[in-house]
Motif scaffolding. Structure first.
Motif, PDB file in Angstrom:
ATOM      1  N   ILE A  32      19.301 -46.922  66.297  1.00  0.00           N
ATOM      2  CA  ILE A  32      18.862 -45.538  66.431  1.00  0.00           C
ATOM      3  C   ILE A  32      19.832 -44.746  67.295  1.00  0.00           C
ATOM      4  CG2 ILE A  32      17.025 -44.046  67.325  1.00  0.00           C
ATOM      5  CD1 ILE A  32      15.053 -46.338  66.668  1.00  0.00           C
ATOM      6  N   PRO A  46       6.870 -47.393  68.383  1.00  0.00           N
ATOM      7  CA  PRO A  46       7.666 -46.148  68.353  1.00  0.00           C
ATOM      8  C   PRO A  46       9.085 -46.356  67.834  1.00  0.00           C
ATOM      9  CG  PRO A  46       7.338 -46.911  70.620  1.00  0.00           C
ATOM     10  CD  PRO A  46       6.426 -47.708  69.751  1.00  0.00           C
ATOM     11  N   LEU A  47       9.649 -47.533  68.061  1.00  0.00           N
ATOM     12  CA  LEU A  47      10.994 -47.813  67.544  1.00  0.00           C
ATOM     13  C   LEU A  47      10.996 -47.834  66.020  1.00  0.00           C
ATOM     14  CD1 LEU A  47      12.230 -50.605  70.001  1.00  0.00           C
ATOM     15  CD2 LEU A  47      12.920 -48.213  69.940  1.00  0.00           C
ATOM     16  N   LYS A  82      13.684 -44.317  58.877  1.00  0.00           N
ATOM     17  CA  LYS A  82      14.556 -43.612  57.935  1.00  0.00           C
ATOM     18  C   LYS A  82      15.981 -44.180  57.941  1.00  0.00           C
ATOM     19  CE  LYS A  82      12.098 -39.188  58.151  1.00  0.00           C
ATOM     20  NZ  LYS A  82      12.226 -37.729  58.463  1.00  0.00           N
ATOM     21  N   VAL A 121      22.331 -41.500  66.376  1.00  0.00           N
ATOM     22  CA  VAL A 121      22.316 -40.220  67.099  1.00  0.00           C
ATOM     23  C   VAL A 121      23.655 -39.968  67.788  1.00  0.00           C
ATOM     24  CG1 VAL A 121      21.180 -38.897  68.931  1.00  0.00           C
ATOM     25  CG2 VAL A 121      19.824 -40.385  67.439  1.00  0.00           C
ATOM     26  N   LEU A 170       8.856 -46.259  64.086  1.00  0.00           N
ATOM     27  CA  LEU A 170       8.606 -44.893  63.612  1.00  0.00           C
ATOM     28  C   LEU A 170       9.877 -44.060  63.654  1.00  0.00           C
ATOM     29  CD1 LEU A 170       5.136 -44.155  65.283  1.00  0.00           C
ATOM     30  CD2 LEU A 170       5.614 -44.748  62.899  1.00  0.00           C
ATOM     31  N   MET A 171      10.702 -44.271  64.696  1.00  0.00           N
ATOM     32  CA  MET A 171      11.956 -43.530  64.802  1.00  0.00           C
ATOM     33  C   MET A 171      13.035 -44.068  63.853  1.00  0.00           C
ATOM     34  SD  MET A 171      12.448 -42.703  68.870  1.00  0.00           S
ATOM     35  CE  MET A 171      12.159 -44.389  69.433  1.00  0.00           C
ATOM     36  N   GLY A 172      13.005 -45.356  63.619  1.00  0.00           N
ATOM     37  CA  GLY A 172      14.089 -45.950  62.844  1.00  0.00           C
ATOM     38  C   GLY A 172      13.786 -46.202  61.391  1.00  0.00           C
ATOM     39  N   ALA A 175      16.652 -50.410  68.433  1.00  0.00           N
ATOM     40  CA  ALA A 175      16.935 -49.272  69.313  1.00  0.00           C
ATOM     41  C   ALA A 175      18.421 -48.938  69.304  1.00  0.00           C
ATOM     42  CB  ALA A 175      16.478 -49.598  70.740  1.00  0.00           C
TER      43      ALA A 175
END
Length: 301
Positions: free
Chosen positions: A158, A69-70, A76, A162, A72-74, A155
Motif C-alpha cells: 500500500i 483495515p489493511l 484494489k 502511494v 480494505l485499503m489494499g 502494508a
C-alpha cells in the motif's frame, strides 16, 4: 484435463497455506509470545497489545482486527485470486493461534519453562533462533502458494503504491524495524529487541531458501583466446553444457567469444583447472545462482 490440473494446483496451494499457517502459529505461540519476542509484522504488534491489555487480548484476534483495515485499503491493489488466498491464510493463522494457545501454553509451561526437578531461566536466544526457523518455514510455504498472511507485507504494498519512491523491500524493512523499536520501548528491553532482530533475520533467510531454493549453483563467464578448446573440455570432462556469446573487447576492438556455463559448486575447482591448463591468461567471472531449472539440475514442477 486442463481444468483438473488447475484444481489440483489450487488444492496444493491451499494445502501449503494450511500447513504453513500451522507451523507459523506454533512458532508464535511457543517461541514468540511467551518470551515477548516481537520480530516485526502484525504478530509483533499483536504481541505488544497482548501484554499491554488488562484483559490479555488474544494474539490471533488482535492480528485479525489489525489486518481488516489493511485489506480494505489494499483490496484494489491486488488481484482477486491473491486476495482470496491471502484472506484464507490470514483468517486461518489467526484462528490457529488462538485455538492452539491452551495446548502450546501447556507445552511451554511443562517442557520449555521447567525440567523434571526444577525450573530454570529460559534460553531466549535459543528460542529466538528456533522461532525464526519455524516462522520462516511456515511463511515460506504460504508465500510459495502465491498468498501471504496479510500484515506488514500488505502494508508495504500500500505504501509503495502511494509513495513509489520507496520499494516494497525498503518499506517492509522500515515497518518491521519500527515495530521492533516500539516493542523495545514498551517492554523496556533492548535485549528483547536484539532477540527479535535475530528472529527476523533468520526467518527472512529461511523464507528465501524455501522460495528460491538452497541448491546453489555457480555461473561462469569465461573470456579466452581458446574458447572452443575450453568448451569441448568442459563438455567432455564435466558433462556440462557451454554456450558461446558474442562479445567485443572495447580496449582492443577485437571480437571475442564469451563462454557461459552453469556448474555445481563442487565442480568449480575442476573448471578453474581446465581453464588454467588451456589458457593462463583467460578471464573468469563467477557468480552465485539460487536456482537452476533444466537438464542436469532441478526439474520443472
Amino acid at each position: 484435463m486442463k481444468g483438473v490440473k488447475v484444481r489440483i494446483t489450487e488444492l496444493k496451494d491451499y494445502l501449503l497455506i494450511t500447513v504453513g499457517s500451522f507451523i507459523t502459529a506454533i512458532s508464535i505461540n511457543v517461541f514468540m509470545v511467551p518470551y515477548k519476542i516481537a520480530p516485526g509484522g502484525i504478530s509483533g504488534v499483536a504481541t505488544v497489545i497482548y501484554y499491554l491489555s488488562d484483559e490479555k487480548v488474544p494474539v490471533g484476534t488482535a492480528m485479525l482486527i489489525l489486518n481488516i483495515p489493511l485489506f480494505l485499503m489494499g483490496i484494489k491493489l491486488i488481484g482477486k485470486k491473491f486476495i482470496i488466498k491471502t484472506l484464507y491464510g490470514t483468517a486461518l493463522l489467526s484462528v490457529l493461534i488462538d485455538a492452539m494457545q491452551p495446548f502450546t501454553d501447556y507445552f511451554v509451561e511443562n517442557y520449555l519453562a521447567s525440567t523434571e526437578s526444577h525450573r530454570y531461566t529460559p534460553d531466549i536466544l535459543l528460542y529466538s533462533i528456533f522461532g525464526g526457523l519455524l516462522m520462516g518455514m511456515g511463511l515460506g510455504l504460504v508465500f510459495r502458494s502465491g498468498a501471504t498472511t496479510g500484515g506488514t507485507d500488505l502494508a508495504a504494498r500500500i505504501v509503495n503504491h502511494v509513495v513509489p519512491a520507496f520499494t516494497i523491500g525498503q518499506t517492509l524493512l522500515f515497518i518491521d524495524t519500527s515495530i521492533i523499536v516500539f516493542a523495545a520501548f514498551v517492554f523496556k528491553s533492548v535485549q528483547l529487541a536484539l532477540y527479535a532482530m535475530v528472529t527476523l533475520y533468520i526467518s527472512s533467510k529461511v523464507i528465501d531458501a524455501i522460495l528460491e531454493g538452497v541448491n546453489f549453483a555457480k555461473a561462469l563467464l569465461i573470456i579466452s583466446d581458446y574458447p572452443e578448446e575450453i568448451a569441448s573440455t568442459i563438455l567432455r570432462d564435466l558433462d556440462r553444457g557451454v554456450t558461446a556469446l558474442k562479445g567485443k573487447g572495447m580496449f582492443t576492438g577485437s571480437d571475442k567469444e564469451v563462454l557461459f556455463c552453469v556448474v555445481q559448486r563442487r565442480q568449480i575447482p575442476m573448471v578453474k583447472k581446465i581453464v588454467r591448463q588451456i589458457d593462463k591468461k583467460a578471464f573468469i567471472v563467477l557468480t552465485d545462482i539460487r536456482e537452476v531449472l533444466g537438464e542436469g539440475f532441478k526439474t520443472y514442477e
